[in-house]
Design a protein around this motif. Structure first.
Motif, PDB file in Angstrom:
ATOM      1  N   PRO A 211       0.825  -1.204   0.000  1.00 23.73           N
ATOM      2  CA  PRO A 211       0.000   0.000   0.000  1.00 23.73           C
ATOM      3  C   PRO A 211       0.864   1.260   0.000  1.00 23.73           C
ATOM      4  N   VAL A 212       0.444   2.235  -0.799  1.00 21.90           N
ATOM      5  CA  VAL A 212       1.175   3.499  -0.827  1.00 21.90           C
ATOM      6  C   VAL A 212       0.420   4.597  -0.088  1.00 21.90           C
ATOM      7  N   ARG A 213      -0.816   4.294   0.277  1.00 19.64           N
ATOM      8  CA  ARG A 213      -1.604   5.239   1.086  1.00 19.64           C
ATOM      9  C   ARG A 213      -2.756   4.449   1.674  1.00 19.64           C
ATOM     10  N   PRO A 214      -3.427   4.956   2.688  1.00 24.85           N
ATOM     11  CA  PRO A 214      -4.524   4.202   3.293  1.00 24.85           C
ATOM     12  C   PRO A 214      -5.612   3.904   2.285  1.00 24.85           C
ATOM     13  N   SER A 215      -6.155   2.699   2.365  1.00 29.87           N
ATOM     14  CA  SER A 215      -7.320   2.357   1.542  1.00 29.87           C
ATOM     15  C   SER A 215      -8.492   2.098   2.464  1.00 29.87           C
ATOM     16  N   GLY A 216      -9.643   2.120   1.876  1.00 25.76           N
ATOM     17  CA  GLY A 216     -10.866   1.931   2.650  1.00 25.76           C
ATOM     18  C   GLY A 216     -11.909   2.920   2.200  1.00 25.76           C
ATOM     19  N   PRO A 217     -13.065   2.945   2.840  1.00 28.20           N
ATOM     20  CA  PRO A 217     -14.128   3.865   2.428  1.00 28.20           C
ATOM     21  C   PRO A 217     -13.657   5.314   2.511  1.00 28.20           C
ATOM     22  N   LEU A 218     -14.067   6.069   1.517  1.00 28.27           N
ATOM     23  CA  LEU A 218     -13.731   7.491   1.499  1.00 28.27           C
ATOM     24  C   LEU A 218     -14.734   8.279   2.318  1.00 28.27           C
ATOM     25  N   ASN A 219     -14.263   9.180   3.150  1.00 30.21           N
ATOM     26  CA  ASN A 219     -15.136  10.015   3.934  1.00 30.21           C
ATOM     27  C   ASN A 219     -15.474  11.306   3.197  1.00 30.21           C
TER      28      ASN A 219
END
Length: 219
Positions: A211-219
């Protein structure tokens, strides 16, 4: 006349073909091409003067010794339309070819032209909706956290809108570089199996990337 109609008309009469072992075009994707061989400069010139339709094809194994001639082509290919062009030095062309549909060569035409033309049948995907679509979208979202932002920003909106075979094609076009694998996926006419195959490829790619940045739902 739509791009699909132009391809269908060309397939029935004389469809111009550019054999290029290093590249595979998918429907709904765009590929940049630099045209420098005289015979294919003539092909592009004639296409631009007419319907702008060109198919991109792979060559059968063993083509290397006879590329300057007419080595056998893989029958399953993708036809597209030239959506942008510029002529550069020595009559060469830079073009953008946008894929429209899969086709299957029926016969190659005998012609006095220096380039190749075929008659073909158009292959269209059957409608399909299944859980593989959402799994592939989720995998693309996870992949987006492991690739450069500009790549993710282009891929995410397209994959969010696409469904069925189109979804498999646009993701494959974006993330799979190897011509041999791209041709395998182009030749997969069963939409469910194509979605599963692309999902497997994306999963393997995710496993190789950090991973190069956090992943997951966008706020």
């Amino acid at each position: 006349m739509t791009a699909q109609e132009r391809v269908e008309r060309a397939a029935l009469s004389a469809l111009k073909v550019f054999p290029l072992p290093s590249a595979v075009l998918f429907p709904h994707s765009i590929i940049p091409l630099h045209i420098f061989e005289p015979r294919y400069r003539a092909m592009v010139r004639d296409a631009l003067a007419g319907d702008r339709v060109v198919a991109l094809a792979q060559l059968e194994e063993g083509w290397e010794g006879s590329y300057d001639g007419r080595p056998p082509m893989v029958p399953l290919m993708c036809a597209g339309v030239i959506v942008w062009d510029e002529q550069v030095e020595d009559g060469r062309y830079n073009i953008l070819l946008q894929g429209v549909t899969r086709i299957e060569m029926v016969s190659e035409l005998a012609t006095d032209k220096t380039y190749r033309e075929v008659q073909a049948k158009v292959l269209t995907d059957l409608p399909y909706h299944g859980p593989e679509e959402e799994r592939l979208r989720q995998a693309v979202f996870e992949l987006a956290g492991r690739v450069p932002p500009n790549f993710a920003e282009n891929l995410l909106p397209v994959s969010a809108r696409a469904t069925g075979g189109v979804l498999a094609d646009v993701v494959a076009a974006a993330v799979i570089p190897e011509a041999e694998r791209r041709q395998e996926l182009l030749a997969e006419l069963d939409v469910k199996r194509r979605l599963e195959a692309v999902l497997e490829d994306v999963g393997e790619l995710i496993a190789r990337l950090q991973p190069v940045r956090p992943s997951g739902p966008l706020n």
